[in-house]
Motif scaffolding. Structure first.
Motif, mmCIF file in Angstrom:
data_model
loop_
_atom_site.group_PDB
_atom_site.id
_atom_site.type_symbol
_atom_site.label_atom_id
_atom_site.label_comp_id
_atom_site.label_asym_id
_atom_site.label_seq_id
_atom_site.Cartn_x
_atom_site.Cartn_y
_atom_site.Cartn_z
ATOM 1 N N PRO A 244 0.821 -1.214 0.000
ATOM 2 C CA PRO A 244 0.000 0.000 0.000
ATOM 3 C C PRO A 244 0.853 1.261 0.000
ATOM 4 O O PRO A 244 1.938 1.294 0.593
ATOM 5 C CB PRO A 244 -0.802 -0.119 1.312
ATOM 6 C CG PRO A 244 -0.796 -1.569 1.643
ATOM 7 C CD PRO A 244 0.528 -2.081 1.158
ATOM 8 N N VAL A 248 -4.181 2.963 4.641
ATOM 9 C CA VAL A 248 -5.160 1.960 4.232
ATOM 10 C C VAL A 248 -6.470 2.304 4.937
ATOM 11 O O VAL A 248 -6.566 2.235 6.160
ATOM 12 C CB VAL A 248 -4.694 0.540 4.606
ATOM 13 C CG1 VAL A 248 -5.771 -0.484 4.233
ATOM 14 C CG2 VAL A 248 -3.380 0.207 3.903
ATOM 15 N N THR A 262 -6.692 1.964 -0.611
ATOM 16 C CA THR A 262 -5.566 2.763 -0.144
ATOM 17 C C THR A 262 -5.693 4.235 -0.541
ATOM 18 O O THR A 262 -6.531 4.620 -1.354
ATOM 19 C CB THR A 262 -4.245 2.203 -0.702
ATOM 20 O OG1 THR A 262 -4.242 2.343 -2.127
ATOM 21 C CG2 THR A 262 -4.092 0.739 -0.335
#
Length: 390
Positions: A244, A248, A262
């Motif tokens: 990510p 998140v 994300t």
């Protein structure tokens, strides 16, 4: 709750869905209300959340109290549809309680409602959630005349208040087979609570704000900046899933896949490998232009809501985007699959109900407009403390 119908070719669909959900009666039919209610039953499978019959011969709503004299004679209450006036009950179970003549009626959930005697209402007068309490800074405490709770009624009783987090709680998880409750917070910690005693058993420092938290079976998944933490409460496995970019914001599990929305607009996908006992990257879905803040799985589809104002529909089999929904004009904060419907809530102050057409594409069936953004977006609001209820 009043809904606006959309025009065009959806008239028949609107009417069918409206009737199924228990919409309002016409003035001519209102006189037969009591007789109909005696012969109709609430669908047992609907109450359990798994009715798949369409049309279903039973009611998909809780039975309401008899209408008032004004409603029987074609008054306002007979025309309001989903939500009655102050002297009649709500067609949606638990959305609003009655506040007048039908004092013996109480809805099955108790949300916002009472029995007409002021119980459960601070100050005994107003059935409205305190907006300052929602924002976390009401300084009136027990003297506030508005509600300081989302859920009230005889079906709930407070066990204890769990205190310890220093900032907003952004996730709660109760793993399968565990007697521990896990809470994540913007204070960069996860706290572990004993469900029997209510005592904090430990604090995990993550070094970053918790953006979301879910549990699936014995697993707990925690979204933080640039990483997803995965813990197995049965084997004590501790994994860090990298990939990510940024915070998140949302997590969901479907079709044996883990999805993470994300900050950079991507949806990262992992698949569990039983041989290595690890989650391996499976795909990256990159159609959104801004952060993905809501995800839900239903009907073999993944639905994603974004700050780019759109909802994208993804096939769980191919992981390809099959439709983009652009009816919202602001951030899509929350998504919910309910039976064959998709519900979306946005900071544009609307709640939209989507249904599939004959072509298989989703189209808006209802739009509900709210004056206050806080009520238009049913994202769970957590205070600095967490209450245990039964």
């Amino acid at each position: 709750m009043d809904f606006d119908y959309n025009g065009g070719n959806t008239t028949n669909t609107n009417k069918r869905v409206f009737n199924r959900l228990g919409g309002g009666q016409s003035a001519n039919d209102a006189s037969n209300h009591n007789h109909l209610q005696q012969n109709q039953k609430v669908c047992f499978h609907w109450r359990a959340g798994r009715c798949n019959r369409f049309p279903c011969p039973f009611l998909h709503r809780e039975l309401s109290a008899p209408p008032t004299h004004a409603a029987v004679n074609g008054g306002v209450g007979a025309k309001r549809g989903f939500v009655g006036n102050d002297s009649s009950s709500s067609s949606f179970s638990g959305r609003r309680g009655n506040n007048g003549n039908n004092s013996n009626y109480s809805n099955s959930w108790g949300r916002f409602g009472n029995k007409g005697d002021g119980r459960g209402v601070r100050g005994g007068s107003v059935e409205k959630v305190c907006t300052y309490w929602v924002q976390g800074h009401c300084n009136r405490g027990d003297t506030c005349r508005f509600l300081h709770s989302w859920s009230l009624g005889d079906g709930f009783s407070l066990l204890t208040q769990l205190e310890g987090h220093q900032k907003v709680i952004s996730g709660i998880a109760l793993p399968s087979g565990s007697d521990k409750l896990y809470t994540g917070s913007k204070d960069e910690t996860v706290r572990v609570w004993d469900c029997q005693s209510g005592q904090c058993m430990g604090v995990i420092n993550l070094g970053g704000e918790v953006g979301c938290m879910i549990s699936e079976g014995p697993w707990i998944f925690v979204g933080t900046p640039n990483v997803v933490k995965a813990w197995n409460t049965q084997t004590n496995t501790d994994l860090s899933l990298t990939g990510p970019v940024g915070q998140v914001y949302t997590l969901v599990v479907g079709n044996d896949l883990l999805f993470a929305g994300t900050q950079d607009g991507s949806i990262l996908v992992w698949k569990f490998n039983a041989a290595t006992y690890n989650f391996e990257p499976a795909a990256s879905l990159n159609d959104h232009k801004m952060a993905v803040v809501s995800l839900v799985v239903g009907a073999n589809r993944l639905y994603s809501g974004s700050m780019d104002h759109s909802i994208k529909v993804w096939s769980l089999e191919t992981l390809q985007c099959v439709q983009t929904l652009k009816d919202h004009t602001s951030v899509v904060m929350s998504l919910l699959c309910w039976e064959q419907f998709l519900l979306s809530c946005s900071l544009d102050q609307t709640i939209k109900v989507w249904a599939a057409t004959e072509s298989g594409n989703l189209e808006v069936t209802y739009t509900h407009k709210e004056e206050h953004v806080g009520y238009a977006v049913p994202v769970i609001h957590f205070s600095l403390n967490f209450n245990l209820w039964i």
